[in-house]
Design a protein around this motif. Structure first.
Motif, PDB file in Angstrom:
ATOM      1  N   SER A   8       8.019  -4.359 -13.484  1.00  0.00           N
ATOM      2  CA  SER A   8       7.354  -5.474 -12.811  1.00  0.00           C
ATOM      3  C   SER A   8       7.540  -5.454 -11.295  1.00  0.00           C
ATOM      4  N   ASP A   9       8.542  -4.751 -10.792  1.00  0.00           N
ATOM      5  CA  ASP A   9       8.766  -4.687  -9.342  1.00  0.00           C
ATOM      6  C   ASP A   9       8.242  -3.387  -8.733  1.00  0.00           C
ATOM      7  N   TRP A  10       7.293  -2.740  -9.403  1.00  0.00           N
ATOM      8  CA  TRP A  10       6.784  -1.459  -8.928  1.00  0.00           C
ATOM      9  C   TRP A  10       6.217  -1.554  -7.511  1.00  0.00           C
ATOM     10  N   ALA A  11       5.531  -2.652  -7.180  1.00  0.00           N
ATOM     11  CA  ALA A  11       4.886  -2.781  -5.868  1.00  0.00           C
ATOM     12  C   ALA A  11       5.934  -2.831  -4.753  1.00  0.00           C
ATOM     13  N   GLU A  12       6.988  -3.585  -4.968  1.00  0.00           N
ATOM     14  CA  GLU A  12       8.059  -3.679  -3.977  1.00  0.00           C
ATOM     15  C   GLU A  12       8.767  -2.343  -3.821  1.00  0.00           C
ATOM     16  N   ARG A  13       8.958  -1.630  -4.923  1.00  0.00           N
ATOM     17  CA  ARG A  13       9.600  -0.312  -4.864  1.00  0.00           C
ATOM     18  C   ARG A  13       8.748   0.678  -4.075  1.00  0.00           C
ATOM     19  N   LEU A  14       7.459   0.719  -4.382  1.00  0.00           N
ATOM     20  CA  LEU A  14       6.575   1.644  -3.674  1.00  0.00           C
ATOM     21  C   LEU A  14       6.520   1.311  -2.189  1.00  0.00           C
ATOM     22  N   ALA A  15       6.360   0.040  -1.853  1.00  0.00           N
ATOM     23  CA  ALA A  15       6.315  -0.358  -0.445  1.00  0.00           C
ATOM     24  C   ALA A  15       7.652  -0.086   0.243  1.00  0.00           C
ATOM     25  N   GLY A  16       8.751  -0.223  -0.481  1.00  0.00           N
ATOM     26  CA  GLY A  16      10.057   0.083   0.090  1.00  0.00           C
ATOM     27  C   GLY A  16      10.200   1.550   0.442  1.00  0.00           C
ATOM     28  N   VAL A  17       9.708   2.418  -0.422  1.00  0.00           N
ATOM     29  CA  VAL A  17       9.741   3.855  -0.151  1.00  0.00           C
ATOM     30  C   VAL A  17       8.904   4.181   1.083  1.00  0.00           C
ATOM     31  N   MET A  18       7.830   3.424   1.282  1.00  0.00           N
ATOM     32  CA  MET A  18       6.915   3.692   2.399  1.00  0.00           C
ATOM     33  C   MET A  18       7.330   2.993   3.699  1.00  0.00           C
ATOM     34  N   SER A  19       8.429   2.238   3.693  1.00  0.00           N
ATOM     35  CA  SER A  19       8.823   1.450   4.870  1.00  0.00           C
ATOM     36  C   SER A  19       9.035   2.271   6.146  1.00  0.00           C
ATOM     37  N   PRO A  20       9.492   3.519   6.090  1.00  0.00           N
ATOM     38  CA  PRO A  20       9.658   4.260   7.346  1.00  0.00           C
ATOM     39  C   PRO A  20       8.331   4.649   8.019  1.00  0.00           C
ATOM     40  N   ARG A  48       5.400   3.732   9.749  1.00  0.00           N
ATOM     41  CA  ARG A  48       4.944   2.554  10.478  1.00  0.00           C
ATOM     42  C   ARG A  48       4.545   2.958  11.881  1.00  0.00           C
ATOM     43  N   PRO A  49       3.819   2.086  12.576  1.00  0.00           N
ATOM     44  CA  PRO A  49       3.475   2.373  13.967  1.00  0.00           C
ATOM     45  C   PRO A  49       4.745   2.608  14.778  1.00  0.00           C
ATOM     46  N   GLY A  50       4.785   3.673  15.523  1.00  0.00           N
ATOM     47  CA  GLY A  50       5.954   4.004  16.329  1.00  0.00           C
ATOM     48  C   GLY A  50       7.030   4.742  15.565  1.00  0.00           C
ATOM     49  N   GLY A  51       6.849   4.927  14.264  1.00  0.00           N
ATOM     50  CA  GLY A  51       7.813   5.663  13.458  1.00  0.00           C
ATOM     51  C   GLY A  51       8.988   4.810  13.032  1.00  0.00           C
ATOM     52  N   ALA A  52       9.846   5.417  12.237  1.00  0.00           N
ATOM     53  CA  ALA A  52      11.026   4.722  11.727  1.00  0.00           C
ATOM     54  C   ALA A  52      12.006   4.466  12.868  1.00  0.00           C
ATOM     55  N   THR A  53      12.628   3.305  12.811  1.00  0.00           N
ATOM     56  CA  THR A  53      13.656   2.934  13.778  1.00  0.00           C
ATOM     57  C   THR A  53      14.866   2.425  13.002  1.00  0.00           C
ATOM     58  N   PRO A  54      16.034   2.354  13.633  1.00  0.00           N
ATOM     59  CA  PRO A  54      17.183   1.806  12.911  1.00  0.00           C
ATOM     60  C   PRO A  54      16.861   0.409  12.362  1.00  0.00           C
ATOM     61  N   GLY A  55      17.116   0.228  11.091  1.00  0.00           N
ATOM     62  CA  GLY A  55      16.864  -1.053  10.446  1.00  0.00           C
ATOM     63  C   GLY A  55      15.462  -1.230   9.903  1.00  0.00           C
ATOM     64  N   SER A  56      14.557  -0.265  10.155  1.00  0.00           N
ATOM     65  CA  SER A  56      13.173  -0.445   9.691  1.00  0.00           C
ATOM     66  C   SER A  56      13.060  -0.407   8.176  1.00  0.00           C
ATOM     67  N   HIS A  57      14.072   0.133   7.511  1.00  0.00           N
ATOM     68  CA  HIS A  57      14.052   0.157   6.048  1.00  0.00           C
ATOM     69  C   HIS A  57      14.242  -1.243   5.461  1.00  0.00           C
ATOM     70  N   LEU A  58      14.561  -2.209   6.314  1.00  0.00           N
ATOM     71  CA  LEU A  58      14.776  -3.575   5.842  1.00  0.00           C
ATOM     72  C   LEU A  58      13.499  -4.402   5.832  1.00  0.00           C
ATOM     73  N   SER A  59      12.401  -3.817   6.270  1.00  0.00           N
ATOM     74  CA  SER A  59      11.109  -4.520   6.244  1.00  0.00           C
ATOM     75  C   SER A  59      10.032  -3.551   5.801  1.00  0.00           C
ATOM     76  N   TYR A  60       8.953  -4.103   5.270  1.00  0.00           N
ATOM     77  CA  TYR A  60       7.851  -3.262   4.824  1.00  0.00           C
ATOM     78  C   TYR A  60       7.042  -2.772   6.011  1.00  0.00           C
TER      79      TYR A  60
END
Length: 109
Positions: free
Chosen positions: A24-36, A38-50
């Protein structure tokens, strides 16, 4: 098949044969994997937001992941990953776009 002109693609948590996708949490898991990705690329702490390019939501009681075409333009392998996830799991994919709520301007309800 997703056209090259789609602004957003909705991966729906319903299989092609109409069954709910699990877990049931598949959407959150997939979006979590994709969190890095983002515009400007991954930054420290970016894994804490979608990433704004890959957002989990619920529409009409159905879990979905909204994938923005910007992901495809900046990270084609990440785009391929989410599209292959949908294909491999036989999930319904539709092209659409969020419209802002006229009262609040918020497009994510």
């Amino acid at each position: 098949m997703v056209s090259n002109t789609a602004k957003e693609v909705f991966i729906q948590g319903i299989t092609e044969d109409g069954k709910p996708f699990r877990p049931s949490d598949w959407a959150e898991r997939l979006a979590g994997v994709m969190s890095p990705f983002r515009p400007g690329g991954a930054t420290p702490g970016s894994h804490l937001s979608y990433s704004p390019w890959c957002i989990p939501t619920t529409l009409g009681g159905v879990k979905c992941v909204v994938v923005n075409h910007e992901l495809r333009e900046h990270h084609v392998m990440a785009w391929d990953f989410v599209m292959n996830f949908a294909r491999d799991n036989h999930l319904q994919v539709v092209e659409a776009c969020f419209l802002p709520d006229p009262m609040t301007g918020d497009s994510r309800k």
